[in-house]
Design a protein around this motif. Structure first.
Motif, PDB file in Angstrom:
ATOM      1  N   ALA C 292       0.825  -1.210   0.000  1.00 53.05           N
ATOM      2  CA  ALA C 292       0.000   0.000   0.000  1.00 53.05           C
ATOM      3  C   ALA C 292       0.857   1.257   0.000  1.00 53.05           C
ATOM      4  O   ALA C 292       0.589   2.214  -0.722  1.00 53.05           O
ATOM      5  CB  ALA C 292      -0.923  -0.017   1.219  1.00 53.05           C
ATOM      6  N   LEU C 294       3.846   1.591  -1.192  1.00 53.84           N
ATOM      7  CA  LEU C 294       4.456   1.778  -2.506  1.00 53.84           C
ATOM      8  C   LEU C 294       3.460   2.357  -3.498  1.00 53.84           C
ATOM      9  O   LEU C 294       3.785   3.226  -4.299  1.00 53.84           O
ATOM     10  CB  LEU C 294       5.000   0.447  -3.021  1.00 53.84           C
ATOM     11  N   ILE C 295       2.232   1.869  -3.435  1.00 54.98           N
ATOM     12  CA  ILE C 295       1.218   2.386  -4.356  1.00 54.98           C
ATOM     13  C   ILE C 295       1.029   3.875  -4.135  1.00 54.98           C
ATOM     14  O   ILE C 295       1.032   4.678  -5.071  1.00 54.98           O
ATOM     15  CB  ILE C 295      -0.122   1.650  -4.181  1.00 54.98           C
ATOM     16  N   ILE C 298       4.060   6.021  -5.374  1.00 52.70           N
ATOM     17  CA  ILE C 298       4.254   6.216  -6.813  1.00 52.70           C
ATOM     18  C   ILE C 298       3.075   6.965  -7.430  1.00 52.70           C
ATOM     19  O   ILE C 298       3.230   7.655  -8.440  1.00 52.70           O
ATOM     20  CB  ILE C 298       4.525   4.874  -7.532  1.00 52.70           C
TER      21      ILE C 298
END
Lengths: 283, 407, 587
Positions: C292, C294-295, C298
């Motif tokens: 989560a 990382l999402i 980015i």
């Protein structure tokens, strides 16, 4: 030298196994080729669909095709929501790789939390059914899978080539601005395509539940080979994905029939490399 | 197989019986609950990643044992605390986490992880810090080069020589002993190791290896391999399989309308194979099953019941205790015996004690004075009969009325 | 400006110093291991980015080089008892050779870019993994390193590995920094944006890609060699699984793959995250949380962390200075009417029987053409007559099928495009093709750098600024091409072409899409360019410009030279009018 029967059986088995590669590759190929989104989460969505099929089948005794009626549209909805996120944040190709990979990891955790890491097998009485054709055996489930994959691939290909919507999608993929100038509503089409691609993952999941044993870590088992299938079949080409899948499956299987099976990947991937370098016109 | 029972000194038998009585639930007032600062035992398991499906079994077994130990005397009268970390099925993570447990968390003792690669990584760390490490799932004993590493599962020092002979003995006992054998194996180190041994021993005993095939672990499509197996049509099929490979192979064979005459599977996931319609009469390696004579061993009945209860609560589809769980149980039994026997938490003392003494475990009496600290080989054969795993060979381990079914 | 530059340098020196003496600080071994793993991933992802981030050749095969390195060290130490440290250079060399081998075959084939390159590298990984699995290198049993003696650089094994990993990390980052700031890096960034244009501007694309690939592979090999000691037990499955290739991509993308320090940031963040949730109780939730995080990261920072930070810093600086950041359309700078120079005697361009076939299509059919020094030659003809093809063939974008071309007496017909550029040929593109991720200044500086012999960087920059001013783009040096309008982008094309100080300038429909005022300005500019000493061949449909500018006009039809002469004569020739079917006067 292996017998003709052995080679023939290996060929049949390989082509049918390749049907699964092609089906898994379908959504990824469309999404990558036409939406410029490398959606790795389709593997996880396929497994989610598989687990749901398993759950409905074992706990509530629902036949897989009825489960699919429930599950596939849910996957389509997930695909639509995914595209909404991608669009809102103007996600580019590389970023989509990272996002969908992370999403797949989250799905894997969800699956493991609910169904544990232990193996689960959806037993049906028709899982080992085979049709006997001369000296050869054609497993029924895999055959059905290939027929379904073929129908979906061919139907998608026709849709992209012959209908307005399909052509508009391909135009948008090439140049969204110009296509928009011609009145192509890229957004709506993209939502549609994203939903359909996820839907294909759902269909793949139904068959995975029927054919394979489930474990969360298996989500990643097909990653490498499906990547290869998607690219060799050319991005955005549904029939290409299917034929590439079958070709790779067949080459792997034939190699395993003739030599030590552990050497098989060398054969299929060397053939791949040679084809890529040579690039004959008939490909 | 030499019967070790007669060689037990009476003192050890007595010690065992006392321990057993205590475990079977002597009234609480007869012993004081462990108290004081907890003894912290650190370890990792592959709770996520591709080894997770077996690690969860180890976790449950460990929890049962820690509770049991704390229900007795703990370690030297102090309660035991298991500090468990997730190595994500990666050996480099396992290594760093064992370093964390030892150098940062400063645990008193350590317990081994699951599977050969993480075990070897942990063993390296243990060696550098002089910690005793007990492991239960390393199938290649000659890799256990560290002097203070102890095996909790009785593979014996050379299972690639001893176990094939157990299998061949079993086969020889059938009315029509197999004369030809097909050997398939995954190229996973512990499986391939045993397959090579099987090939060699078969040759020595005049069983003809008509086909020897290796496939890469992670192979997806068994169609061609099944076709070759069917064509070879030997009397006996030996598969060095792990996880689901046996299921996949047997299903692929059934799709070709072929049932192997006798099939043996090395390290498959027990649940799927037993429950599969293709698994009928399949043979497999084991060290323990929840039946006689194992259930009579001290504490086993209770452990089996506790395992079943917890595994079911954890939503595991296959909640029957078997060698994997037993391995972890044995690890803790050995550590407990070592600590309490040496009357010390010093690793050197514990190691010295274990080398000189035997320990009564769920696997029977184990000793650690042989090659690679291994004792006798006690690898057995089980068979799917009526959807359940039953030990069939050596016959003295088979429950009454259970015998090997051959064809 | 000096203060802003000084701070990062100081931080870097401090950082290196701190990490260098860390092992002596007596920290628990775990931290040494943890930092080693950070260094490991930093080195691996930075090395991946050298080719895949900088040049855009997305490789999925980093595990191949890493694995070759690991097994080289494993084999040399266990089977041949080579001392561990000596195996590291061998591991690097072997991996680099593999990279060079792949590149030598693949980089020459134009269509093997993009996904095909990704697939090829992935396929190579599978092939190598299977070979190692089935031969005595591993054979399936795995390679056990426990008895290999460790060099005693530090008092503990973990300390030694830390030092090796740290040294490798510093070396890798140094290489990445050097590449990013060198001609090589400039060329790689250009290749990323538009390889064909880069080649046409003089970037030796094949050589640069090979060098980048060799560096990338060699570093991965060395990292692998060191890692073999860390892991202690090598298996083919564990070494060649998709984790390495996938993680290096994720880390580079998160940190910013075009920046030399981007992957390092991404690697540190992800490695730290992976260790944040190791407790047995939170293992699964932790893994989901990492996903989560990382999402969100980015989505919020789509180009990566480092570019986002840079953008923020730039905004702070600009806001502080009070300068207006909004781009205004460039004022049409009226160009001085330059005195006309007499046309010289020798031929700058000599084309003889130039033929170009595309499969069955004959695009050029034996064209003979001489262009005199200082001349402006107009090249006209109906659609499909071969004008742009002729430009492409002269500039080397396409190889000749047959015939010869000489520029200033030197045969260039068989040379690769970047060497033709080095011989004094420059071209512009009808639809401008600037390097999208480079500023106007960087675009033009690149052309200056690669258009001729090597000169000091400062000189190149000045040259670029001069030509930017000459074409009326002064003040837009820091702008990205996307911020320019069409007229400005066309003039950027011109500035790029001019910065190479070409002898022969090929202009491809430079006036299309401009309004009348802009056209007049452009015509004046072309004359000014000729006054600088360039010879110009320009393709144009706008007849009034052709007539106004050209000393001579060449008419192409169906791949052949149809007419050649003074503008008015050629344009009034009834044959010429007829091939245009009345489209002669479009102005």
């Amino acid at each position: 030298m292996p017998s003709a029967t052995l080679l023939g059986q290996a060929l049949i088995s390989g082509v049918l196994a390749g049907g699964m590669y092609g089906l898994l590759a379908l959504g990824l190929s469309l999404s990558w080729g036409l939406l410029r989104l490398v959606n790795l989460s389709y593997f996880a969505l396929a497994f989610l669909a598989a687990y749901l099929t398993y759950e409905l089948g074992t706990t509530y005794h629902v036949e897989p095709w009825w489960s699919a009626v429930l599950i596939v549209p849910s996957m389509v909805a997930i695909g639509v929501v995914q595209y909404w996120v991608f669009d809102k944040f103007k996600v580019n190709e590389l970023a989509s790789l990272l996002i969908t990979f992370s999403f797949a990891v989250i799905l894997e955790v969800v699956i493991q939390l609910y169904w544990t890491a232990d193996y689960r097998r959806f037993e049906t009485h028709y899982s080992t059914l085979s049709i006997k054709a001369g000296p050869f055996y054609i497993p029924v489930l895999e055959l059905v899978l290939c027929l379904v994959a073929g129908a979906l691939a061919w139907g998608t290909w026709l849709w992209l080539r012959k209908t307005y919507v399909g052509k508009a999608l391909r135009a948008s993929a090439e140049d969204a601005d110009i296509a928009a100038a011609y009145g192509v509503d890229h957004k709506k089409l993209a939502y549609l395509l994203s939903g359909i691609s996820a839907g294909y993952a759902g269909v793949a999941g139904t068959f995975i539940a029927l054919i394979a044993t489930l474990a969360p870590a298996q989500i990643w088992a097909w990653l490498g080979v499906v990547f290869a299938v998607v690219i060799i079949g050319r991005l955005g080409n549904p029939l290409g994905a299917l034929f590439a899948g079958m070709a790779i499956g067949a080459s792997e299987s034939l190699a395993m029939a003739v030599m030590s099976p552990a050497w098989a990947p060398v054969v299929s991937f060397s053939v791949l490399i040679v084809i890529l370098l040579w690039d004959p016109d008939w490909l | 197989m030499i019967d070790r029972m007669s060689a037990w000194p009476r003192r050890r038998v007595l010690a065992g019986m006392v321990g057993a009585t205590a475990a079977l639930g002597a009234p609480a007032i007869l012993r004081a609950a462990p108290s004081g600062k907890p003894v912290r035992v650190g370890g990792t398991l592959s709770l996520t990643g591709f080894l997770a499906q077996t690690a969860v079994i180890h976790k449950i077994a460990a929890e049962i044992m820690v509770e049991e130990i704390n229900g007795r005397n703990g370690f030297l009268g102090r309660p035991v605390e298991y500090v468990l970390l997730d190595d994500q099925s990666k050996p480099e993570v396992a290594r760093s986490l064992y370093e964390k447990l030892i150098t940062v968390d400063k645990v008193d003792l350590i317990q081994g992880p699951y599977a050969t690669a993480p075990i070897l990584a942990a063993m390296g760390v243990a060696q550098r810090y002089g910690k005793v490490i007990i492991q239960s799932s390393m199938g290649i004993p000659k890799m256990q080069t560290y002097d203070m590493a102890f095996p909790a599962t009785p593979f014996g020092p050379e299972p690639q020589k001893t176990y094939p002979n157990v299998i061949l003995d079993a086969m020889a006992s059938l009315p029509t002993p197999p004369k030809t054998i097909v050997i398939l194996t995954s190229k996973f180190p512990s499986a391939q190791f045993m397959a090579q041994g099987m090939r060699e021993e078969s040759g020595k005993r005049g069983v003809n290896v008509v086909l020897y095939l290796e496939y890469e672990s992670g192979n997806r499509d068994f169609g061609a391999i099944a076709a070759r197996v069917k064509e070879a049509n030997a009397d006996f099929l030996w598969v060095g399989s792990l996880g689901l490979e046996s299921n996949q192979l047997l299903e692929a064979l059934r799709k070709l309308d072929y049932t192997p005459k006798n099939s043996f599977h090395l390290y498959p996931a027990p649940g799927p194979l037993a429950l599969s319609p293709d698994g009928k009469n399949a043979l497999c390696s084991t060290f323990l099953e929840p039946a006689e004579p194992f259930m009579s061993r001290p504490g086993v009945a209770r452990q089996a019941a506790a395992y079943k209860e917890r595994a079911t609560k954890a939503n595991l589809p296959y909640a029957i205790i078997d060698a994997q769980a037993a391995g972890m149980i044995s690890e803790w039994q050995i550590l407990e015996a070592g600590v309490n026997g040496a009357k010390s938490l010093e690793d050197k003392a514990i190691a010295a004690f274990l080398k000189k003494n035997t320990v009564d475990t769920i696997y029977g009496t184990l000793r650690f004075d042989g090659l690679y600290n291994h004792g006798n080989a006690e690898q057995l054969i089980k068979q799917v009969q009526g959807g359940e795993w039953k030990v069939v060979w050596p016959t003295k381990y088979a429950a009454p009325g259970v015998k090997l079914i051959g064809s | 400006m000096t203060n802003a530059n000084g701070l990062p340098k100081l931080a870097a020196v401090l950082g290196i110093a701190v990490f260098a003496i860390l092992p002596t600080a007596g920290l628990p071994a775990f931290y040494e291991s943890f930092f080693y793993l950070v260094f490991f991933w930093v080195s691996l992802s930075t090395s991946w980015a050298l080719l895949s981030g900088f040049a855009g050749y997305f490789s999925l095969g980093h595990a191949a080089f890493f694995g070759v390195g690991m097994y080289t060290t494993a084999t040399l130490t266990t089977k041949f008892e080579v001392p561990f440290l000596a195996t590291i250079p061998a591991a690097a060399a072997l991996a680099a050779l593999l990279g060079i081998g792949i590149g030598a075959v693949v980089f020459r084939v134009r269509r093997l870019r993009g996904e095909l390159f990704a697939l090829l590298t992935l396929a190579v990984t599978f092939v190598i993994a299977t070979i190692i699995l089935n031969t005595p290198i591993d054979g399936g049993a795995g390679v056990f390193m426990i008895s290999v003696p460790m060099p005693a650089i530090m008092s503990s094994q973990t300390g030694t590995i830390y030092v090796l990993g740290f040294a490798m990390c510093v070396l890798t980052l140094a290489i990445a920094w050097w590449v990013a700031h060198s001609r090589l890096g400039m060329g790689l960034f250009a290749i990323h944006d538009d390889e064909d244009v880069a080649e046409a501007k003089g970037v030796p694309t094949f050589r640069y890609k090979i060098v980048a690939f060799a560096l990338s592979a060699g570093i991965a090999g060395a990292v692998g060699g060191i890692h073999a000691m860390y892991v202690g037990f090598l298996t083919v499955g564990g070494t060649f699984e998709l984790t390495v290739p996938l993680y290096v991509v994720l880390m580079s993308v998160l940190g910013g793959s075009r920046h030399w320090f981007g992957p390092a940031v991404g690697a540190t963040v992800i490695t730290a995250l992976l260790y944040a949730f190791i407790s047995g109780g939170e293992a699964m939730i932790g893994r989901a949380l990492v996903g989560a995080i990382l999402i969100i990261a980015i989505l919020w920072l789509p180009d990566g962390v480092v570019p986002a930070v840079q953008k923020w810093l730039r905004r702070q600086r600009v806001a502080g200075a009070g300068a207006s950041a909004t781009a205004m359309p460039a004022e049409l700078v009226p160009v001085e009417l330059a005195p006309t120079k007499p046309v010289g005697q020798r031929n700058i361009l000599e084309a003889r029987t130039v033929t170009k076939r595309f499969g069955g299509l004959q695009a050029l059919d034996g064209v003979d053409l001489d262009v005199r020094e200082g001349e402006i030659l107009g090249l006209v003809g109906p659609n499909g007559s071969g004008k742009t093809t002729l430009i492409n063939v002269i500039s080397g974008h396409f190889p000749l099928t047959s015939g010869t071309i000489a520029v200033d007496g030197v045969q260039i017909g068989h040379l690769p495009a970047h060497e033709i550029a080095g011989r004094g040929v420059a071209r512009t593109y009808q639809i401008p093709r600037p390097f999208a991720n480079m500023t106007v200044l960087d675009n033009v500086t690149l052309a200056a750098t690669f258009g001729g012999p090597a000169r000091p960087a400062a000189e190149m920059r000045d040259e670029a600024v001069h030509w930017i001013g000459f074409t009326g783009l002064a003040g837009k040096e820091a702008a990205l091409p996307a911020e320019l309008n069409l007229h400005e982008r066309k003039f950027l094309e011109l500035a790029r072409a001019l910065a190479a100080r070409p002898k022969l300038l090929l202009l491809d429909e430079v006036l299309s899409g401009l309004n009348p005022a802009e056209i007049d300005n452009a015509i004046r500019l072309v004359r000014a360019i000729r006054a600088q000493g360039a010879t110009i061949v320009f393709v144009e449909h706008l007849m009034r410009a052709v007539v106004e500018l050209s000393d001579r006009v060449a008419v192409l039809n169906e791949g052949k030279l149809f007419a050649l002469g003074a503008p008015r004569d050629v344009m009034r020739d009834p044959r010429v009018i007829s091939i245009y079917l009345g489209k002669a006067y479009a102005a």
